[in-house]
Scaffold this active site. Sequence first.
Site, PDB file in Angstrom:
ATOM      1  NE  ARG B  46      37.985  96.208  31.948  1.00  0.00           N
ATOM      2  CZ  ARG B  46      37.934  97.138  32.920  1.00  0.00           C
ATOM      3  NH1 ARG B  46      38.884  97.925  33.255  1.00  0.00           N
ATOM      4  NH2 ARG B  46      36.709  97.508  33.301  1.00  0.00           N
ATOM      5  N   GLY B  47      37.012  97.892  28.487  1.00  0.00           N
ATOM      6  CA  GLY B  47      36.499  99.106  28.809  1.00  0.00           C
ATOM      7  C   GLY B  47      36.252  99.833  27.636  1.00  0.00           C
ATOM      8  CB  ALA B  48      33.286 101.634  26.586  1.00  0.00           C
ATOM      9  CD  GLN B 194      34.555  93.531  35.703  1.00  0.00           C
ATOM     10  OE1 GLN B 194      33.965  93.124  36.911  1.00  0.00           O
ATOM     11  NE2 GLN B 194      33.920  93.002  34.632  1.00  0.00           N
ATOM     12  CG  ASP B 235      28.374  99.448  30.503  1.00  0.00           C
ATOM     13  OD1 ASP B 235      28.041  98.897  31.582  1.00  0.00           O
ATOM     14  OD2 ASP B 235      29.445  99.269  29.873  1.00  0.00           O
ATOM     15  CG  ASN B 244      27.504 101.083  35.399  1.00  0.00           C
ATOM     16  OD1 ASN B 244      28.396 100.950  34.635  1.00  0.00           O
ATOM     17  ND2 ASN B 244      27.996 101.108  36.725  1.00  0.00           N
ATOM     18  CE  LYS B 245      29.929  94.859  34.126  1.00  0.00           C
ATOM     19  NZ  LYS B 245      31.444  95.157  34.015  1.00  0.00           N
TER      20      LYS B 245
END
Lengths: 339, 339
Positions: B46-48, B194, B235, B244-245
């Site tokens: 995961r993670g862009a 996370q 993001d 962002n998150k």
Amino acid sequence: MRTIQWNAENSTVRMIDQTLLPVEYREIECENLAQLCEAIKSLRVRGAPALAAAGAYGIALASKLSSANDMESLLEDLKNAARIILATRPTAINLGWGVHRVIKAVSEAYDTAGIRDIALSEAQAIADEDVQINKTLGKHGASLLEDGDTVMTHCNAGRLACVDWGTALGVVRSAVEQGKDINVIACETRPLNQGGRLTTWELMQDNIPVKLISDSMSGYVMRHELVDKVIVGADRVTEDAVFNKIGTYNHAIVAMEHEIPFYVAAPASTFDFKGWEGSVKIEERDPDELRYMQGVQIAPEDVPVINPAFDSTPMEYIEAIITEKGIFRPPFLIDEVRT
Amino acid sequence: MRTIQWNAENSTVRMIDQTLLPVEYREIECENLAQLCEAIKSLRVRGAPALAAAGAYGIALASKLSSANDMESLLEDLKNAARIILATRPTAINLGWGVHRVIKAVSEAYDTAGIRDIALSEAQAIADEDVQINKTLGKHGASLLEDGDTVMTHCNAGRLACVDWGTALGVVRSAVEQGKDINVIACETRPLNQGGRLTTWELMQDNIPVKLISDSMSGYVMRHELVDKVIVGADRVTEDAVFNKIGTYNHAIVAMEHEIPFYVAAPASTFDFKGWEGSVKIEERDPDELRYMQGVQIAPEDVPVINPAFDSTPMEYIEAIITEKGIFRPPFLIDEVRT
């Protein structure tokens, strides 16, 4: 059903087992001191006002179970019971307050029957007064809420933390009782999730609309104009700050940034007339609370953790403190609350 | 070991299974497209930036496995593979970017061997560039950190979200590489944790001192002067805000209140040159993320939930944005980042 109450039929202390909520609703009966102490220790009953009642009922229970038939032996039994109860949660101030108030009251008795009667009636008085204080506080606070308001709250300052009605949630209940439509946003309240487990549950029981968010979403819901007011409880109020469950301070800053009023609902017994922010030591709790969740590992087992039980919010972030004696807007002299 | 890499010996895609962390470290080998897609879908990777590499390696893997021996059939097989990969996480922009960059590159090939060679070398280039960008970004960012600083971060903008090094944590790594003592405070990052699971783990692997807090403790640690700087990932960055998150916005407000600089570490590929705060729709995630934690029920099963995946922090809360092209301090013209 109150959070905790005396069951006259069986001479037992009956309570809602909060460790099982929200998965299961179960009432338990404590028939003896060992069962009551286990319930306090395991947080089956928690919350400062509820613990005062638990301690008081514990002495009443001990007086019923003691076989002593002279005053001296009976009083000795009650003092032993007091020691055992206090040892369950040595830092819970209200637990000790409830225990000592009953111990003091029974010293006025003339015989063993008097001791047993007074122990129970004093414990009942403590429980009844708690409900009465919350209802009065709730009525004052309800005047601040308008029909259609959405109230954000943190942790559980509800009936499950008290004998009944609640403080922050008591304000919501009083407003609903007045016919106002009130919606609640409950913050989860890491790490022990009292908001996610208890606040949601008790509001759903009362058909008061509630939505759950994580603590980190308070800014989001405020920026999206989903919150009209914030109301939280308090563990301690000093002249310059409010101590409450960790996370309260974040919400207070974020609320001020969005010009949303931030209220604290706290009975006068919560006020510390001598303390100030810097004089209160904030207890660090077990690091495993952040490493495990109900037994499931959620972080490296040896990761260092910072885990303060509560935080302090300086008075300048607080719009008003709602008490049973009325509404106090900072800056106020703390002695005004005493009178 | 990178988060994701090509295993030339077996012609497989090797990755760290992030769903098992921090309880177990396991590397898995994806031998075919179905295994790779399962890994993407289940968030094993995961993670862009890491997803861009996963998509790209997926096409390389498909080219190796295809039995086609003419160019037309092989290209058809790769387009089918692209469709299958993109369907795993349709909203993950970087996944599509990685897939399409490889598909475009192979169109330059002259024969089937050329297609297979180019597919792999383009995927390798994507992975290598990601590491290079993060190292350059990290070096720029490290100039902002002083020896002895404690950096608070949110979510996982670390090597586990990228191919290696990381963005926000890449800045920390670069500063440590320069010989600076840096401590990190990792926010848990509800609801998917996370920060608690991944940021703590990867910093402990590198012997960088880290402490875990719940998201609601950021105000507490700042008020107690335990934080010098905040660095988070992003993001998406528009002219007026950083997405962002969820939880980032709370930390940004609280940091400003304590006059602690709030930095965003984001490669130029994160910038949205046409968007603005109001133009971005924030995805709502599954409400069960707040009702259950790794299968354990932590809230009433039918409680309504608000669960935005991310939030937006207006540019006025941000001290600077750290990119591989340098450090940009708001207000800046977003076109400066493009050039």
